[in-house]
Design a protein around this motif. Structure first.
Motif, mmCIF file in Angstrom:
data_model
loop_
_atom_site.group_PDB
_atom_site.id
_atom_site.type_symbol
_atom_site.label_atom_id
_atom_site.label_comp_id
_atom_site.label_asym_id
_atom_site.label_seq_id
_atom_site.Cartn_x
_atom_site.Cartn_y
_atom_site.Cartn_z
ATOM 1 N N ARG A 79 -37.869 77.293 57.270
ATOM 2 C CA ARG A 79 -38.331 77.099 58.640
ATOM 3 C C ARG A 79 -37.291 76.357 59.479
ATOM 4 O O ARG A 79 -37.580 75.946 60.593
ATOM 5 N N LYS A 80 -36.085 76.218 58.913
ATOM 6 C CA LYS A 80 -34.965 75.537 59.594
ATOM 7 C C LYS A 80 -35.296 74.075 59.890
ATOM 8 O O LYS A 80 -35.011 73.549 60.976
ATOM 9 N N GLN A 81 -35.904 73.422 58.891
ATOM 10 C CA GLN A 81 -36.174 71.989 58.947
ATOM 11 C C GLN A 81 -35.529 71.314 57.732
ATOM 12 O O GLN A 81 -36.210 70.715 56.895
ATOM 13 N N PRO A 82 -34.204 71.422 57.617
ATOM 14 C CA PRO A 82 -33.533 70.905 56.417
ATOM 15 C C PRO A 82 -33.654 69.393 56.244
ATOM 16 O O PRO A 82 -33.743 68.903 55.119
ATOM 17 N N THR A 83 -33.671 68.658 57.364
ATOM 18 C CA THR A 83 -33.785 67.202 57.238
ATOM 19 C C THR A 83 -35.146 66.803 56.678
ATOM 20 O O THR A 83 -35.243 65.911 55.835
ATOM 21 N N ASP A 84 -36.209 67.472 57.150
ATOM 22 C CA ASP A 84 -37.536 67.212 56.596
ATOM 23 C C ASP A 84 -37.583 67.580 55.118
ATOM 24 O O ASP A 84 -38.158 66.849 54.298
ATOM 25 N N SER A 85 -36.979 68.713 54.774
ATOM 26 C CA SER A 85 -36.966 69.179 53.387
ATOM 27 C C SER A 85 -36.324 68.152 52.470
ATOM 28 O O SER A 85 -36.887 67.765 51.437
ATOM 29 N N VAL A 86 -35.142 67.685 52.845
ATOM 30 C CA VAL A 86 -34.414 66.710 52.026
ATOM 31 C C VAL A 86 -35.156 65.381 51.984
ATOM 32 O O VAL A 86 -35.309 64.766 50.921
ATOM 33 N N TRP A 87 -35.621 64.930 53.127
ATOM 34 C CA TRP A 87 -36.229 63.599 53.219
ATOM 35 C C TRP A 87 -37.501 63.480 52.396
ATOM 36 O O TRP A 87 -37.656 62.551 51.588
ATOM 37 N N TYR A 88 -38.424 64.422 52.574
ATOM 38 C CA TYR A 88 -39.697 64.317 51.877
ATOM 39 C C TYR A 88 -39.546 64.583 50.385
ATOM 40 O O TYR A 88 -40.283 64.014 49.570
ATOM 41 N N GLY A 89 -38.597 65.435 50.013
ATOM 42 C CA GLY A 89 -38.304 65.619 48.599
ATOM 43 C C GLY A 89 -37.740 64.351 47.984
ATOM 44 O O GLY A 89 -38.109 63.958 46.875
ATOM 45 N N MET A 90 -36.857 63.685 48.708
ATOM 46 C CA MET A 90 -36.263 62.441 48.226
ATOM 47 C C MET A 90 -37.323 61.353 48.066
ATOM 48 O O MET A 90 -37.322 60.612 47.069
ATOM 49 N N LEU A 91 -38.226 61.252 49.035
ATOM 50 C CA LEU A 91 -39.286 60.246 48.945
ATOM 51 C C LEU A 91 -40.131 60.445 47.687
ATOM 52 O O LEU A 91 -40.506 59.475 47.010
ATOM 53 N N GLN A 92 -40.429 61.693 47.364
ATOM 54 C CA GLN A 92 -41.261 61.984 46.202
ATOM 55 C C GLN A 92 -40.512 61.719 44.895
ATOM 56 O O GLN A 92 -40.997 60.978 44.028
ATOM 57 N N PHE A 93 -39.333 62.294 44.753
ATOM 58 C CA PHE A 93 -38.656 62.261 43.455
ATOM 59 C C PHE A 93 -37.949 60.930 43.183
ATOM 60 O O PHE A 93 -38.001 60.428 42.057
#
Length: 217
Positions: A79-93
């Motif tokens: 969906r062209k939201q790479p910053t959201d993708s990286v950020w929320y993945g980082m918060l979880q893992f």
């Protein structure tokens, strides 16, 4: 919510978490009282209730949540939201790495008479931590898109209800003590609030080399 308020609430959460942690290490009477109260609140134990809560607790498993999180990351990236993708993945893992660190530092054994098969140490609850981060992620992504106030309240209510169900299931199934799920919640909430104050700084640091290369060209 302003960053200063996030920091203050986040630090309060981690302070409360630290109080629970110290009392668990010292094996105080307060911890026993809270844990026994929590077990009493989950009574009675029935076959149907055990079946339902076993299915519910599976959905809060860090592995299950991790797989869904990866799917969400891919969806956001497309969906062209790479910053959201990286950020929320980082918060979880990265956040779950914090859980593992605490677990193997405290090495608290799980309750006896468990209703499901479970391994590993007890404090804090990984199911609770992963669920809190995932629910907050969904709320952060969806609430800004909702136009009506009642819809926002409904989403928040359902999110909190789901977190409470996971916490309840872990105590009912004797996979965790009450203070384990309380600790998991406080650790996750503090992590979420404190880390989100650093989001802009993190991405500025991340794209700094890219900007520098462009300026050189």
């Amino acid at each position: 919510m302003h960053n200063r308020l996030r920091v203050n609430i986040g630090l309060i959460c981690w302070f409360l978490f630290s109080i629970i942690l110290v009392n668990i290490i010292e094996k105080t009477q307060l911890i026993s009282l809270i844990d026994n109260w929590g077990f009493a609140c989950t009574q009675p134990v029935t076959q149907l209730k055990t079946i339902i809560l076993t299915e519910i607790t599976f959905l809060g498993d860090p592995v299950t949540v991790g797989i869904v999180t990866i799917g969400l990351m891919l969806f956001l990236w497309r969906r062209k939201q790479p910053t959201d993708s990286v950020w929320y993945g980082m918060l979880q893992f990265l956040g779950y790495c914090l859980v593992i660190l605490v677990k193997y530092s405290v090495v608290r054994l799980r309750p006896t008479h468990r209703l499901i098969s479970v391994s590993g140490y007890s404090f804090p609850s990984g199911h609770t931590f992963s669920t809190v981060i995932f629910v907050f992620t969904i709320l952060a992504l969806t609430i800004p898109r909702l136009s009506k106030h009642w819809q926002k309240i409904l989403y928040i209510f359902l999110g909190m209800l789901w977190i409470l169900l996971i916490m309840y299931s872990r105590v009912y199934l004797r996979a965790h003590f009450t203070t384990d799920v309380m600790g998991g919640f406080l650790l996750a909430l503090g992590w979420w609030l404190l880390m989100n104050t650093q989001r802009k700084r993190f991405f500025n640091w991340l794209i700094k080399p890219v900007r520098k290369n462009r300026s050189v060209r």
